[in-house]
Design a protein around this motif. Structure first.
Motif, PDB file in Angstrom:
ATOM      1  N   VAL A 163       1.670  73.191 -45.271  1.00 16.76           N
ATOM      2  CA  VAL A 163       2.564  74.347 -45.287  1.00 16.76           C
ATOM      3  C   VAL A 163       3.723  74.097 -46.253  1.00 16.76           C
ATOM      4  O   VAL A 163       4.099  74.979 -47.041  1.00 16.76           O
ATOM      5  N   VAL A 164       4.287  72.903 -46.235  1.00 10.97           N
ATOM      6  CA  VAL A 164       5.379  72.567 -47.163  1.00 10.97           C
ATOM      7  C   VAL A 164       4.870  72.569 -48.593  1.00 10.97           C
ATOM      8  O   VAL A 164       5.523  73.092 -49.508  1.00 10.97           O
ATOM      9  N   ARG A 219       2.432  74.276 -49.807  1.00  6.54           N
ATOM     10  CA  ARG A 219       2.131  75.648 -50.231  1.00  6.54           C
ATOM     11  C   ARG A 219       3.400  76.437 -50.537  1.00  6.54           C
ATOM     12  O   ARG A 219       3.458  77.221 -51.475  1.00  6.54           O
ATOM     13  N   THR A 220       4.458  76.238 -49.739  1.00  5.89           N
ATOM     14  CA  THR A 220       5.689  77.013 -49.926  1.00  5.89           C
ATOM     15  C   THR A 220       6.637  76.374 -50.937  1.00  5.89           C
ATOM     16  O   THR A 220       7.450  77.073 -51.542  1.00  5.89           O
ATOM     17  N   ARG A 257      11.778  76.944 -45.916  1.00  5.78           N
ATOM     18  CA  ARG A 257      10.870  78.077 -45.711  1.00  5.78           C
ATOM     19  C   ARG A 257       9.699  77.679 -44.811  1.00  5.78           C
ATOM     20  O   ARG A 257       9.265  78.447 -43.956  1.00  5.78           O
ATOM     21  N   ALA A 258       9.187  76.472 -44.999  1.00  7.12           N
ATOM     22  CA  ALA A 258       8.078  76.002 -44.165  1.00  7.12           C
ATOM     23  C   ALA A 258       8.500  75.898 -42.703  1.00  7.12           C
ATOM     24  O   ALA A 258       7.732  76.250 -41.797  1.00  7.12           O
TER      25      ALA A 258
END
Length: 321
Positions: A18-19, A21-22, A27-28
């Motif tokens: 997730v980190v 990707r963002t 935001r993650a």
């Protein structure tokens, strides 16, 4: 002394992707529903496990190090497969969650349950019913049933529920049969009539109130002497009686619905009706809603199930004419 992560669980890799990707820990953390310090701490656990830094800070957030890029590439197929599995699982669970499986006796299915399906669908259009109509007790676990509507013995111990009605049983015949054979005026005259079924078919019936055993005793004796037909399942006794083949011991409300004539109306026995379920069924909201609907409908129809009122035929719609 630094803590050593002996084994990385899947959750650490999920957070990492997730980190990655963002491109932002903040935001993650928002997406994951956790605090930024907690997410940062979990990422450090993964870095200690891999023995290499996975991110470095940049003005726009975070960037992957070479080791981080390698991890993302090597584990990318695994993540894609897991996401596909999650989508498939949600789809399958969602499909099953809309299905409610009910086992009920043939008489209850035809005369009580099916007439209420449209009303249930009007209340909740999501529900998809699968009804197993049988007089035999169904194994709840093996059949993946949500509800069992059972007459007589409630049976399996793993089921919970309650008695929702009591249905009387009486002796019935067709108008045609009675035109050729005068109706019995007392129980002893049953021996003079053709009997549908054998005494073995009714071995499980027991009178619940004083005086009810007299009916069963005389009917069993008459069946031993004058049984003209044995047809299984027992639900076919209704059809045999309609054909004028003899007297039959039948559930009163269902026999009246079939247009049969009751003889010796002062004589009866009864069976309890149970609405049973597994404890796990209450985990699904839809199943809970269906249970409440069935309980409410049984409460409203106790008078009819007791045989106190003859069924009214539904008015024909213009489209049926």
């Amino acid at each position: 002394m630094e803590d050593i992560v002996a084994e990385a669980n899947w959750d650490l890799f999920r957070l990492f992707f997730v980190v990655a990707r963002t491109g932002s820990v903040n935001r993650a953390a928002q997406i994951l529903g956790m605090s930024q310090p907690t997410l940062s701490r979990r990422l450090k656990e993964l870095e200690r496990y891999t023995g290499a830094p996975l991110f470095f800070r940049a003005s726009s957030g975070v960037k992957l190090t070479q080791e981080g890029e390698d991890l993302r590439r090597s584990a990318g197929d695994m993540v894609a497969a897991f996401e596909s599995f999650q989508r498939d699982l949600r789809s399958r669970v969602g499909q099953r969650s809309s299905v409610v499986r009910i086992s009920a006796t043939e008489g209850l299915t035809k005369h009580w349950l099916l007439p209420r399906v449209r009303k249930l669908r009007d209340v909740n259009s999501r529900v998809y019913l699968e009804i197993i109509s049988t007089v035999h007790q169904q194994g709840v676990a093996a059949s993946d049933l949500d509800f069992v509507i059972r007459m007589g013995d409630p049976g399996e111990n793993e089921l919970i529920g309650k008695r929702v009605a009591s249905v009387p049983l009486g002796i019935f015949a067709s108008e045609g049969y009675l035109a050729a054979h005068p109706a019995p005026r007392q129980l002893s005259e049953l021996r003079d009539h053709d009997i549908i079924g054998s005494s073995a078919d009714f071995a499980g019936l027991r009178g619940e109130r004083a005086g009810q055993m007299q009916l069963m005793t005389h009917f069993h004796a008459a069946a031993d002497v004058r049984s003209v037909l044995r047809v299984m399942p027992i639900a076919n006794h209704f059809a045999a009686a309609v054909e004028g083949l003899g007297l039959a011991l039948l559930a009163v409300p269902f026999a009246l619905a079939e247009g049969l004539v009751r003889v010796l109306p002062q004589e009866s026995t009864s069976m309890n009706v149970w609405l049973l379920r597994r404890r796990e069924s209450d985990l699904r909201k839809l199943t809970r809603d269906v249970r409440r609907f069935l309980e409410s409908e049984f409460a409203k129809s106790r008078s009819w199930l007791s045989g106190e009122h003859r069924p009214r035929r539904p008015a024909r719609r213009k489209s049926d004419m």
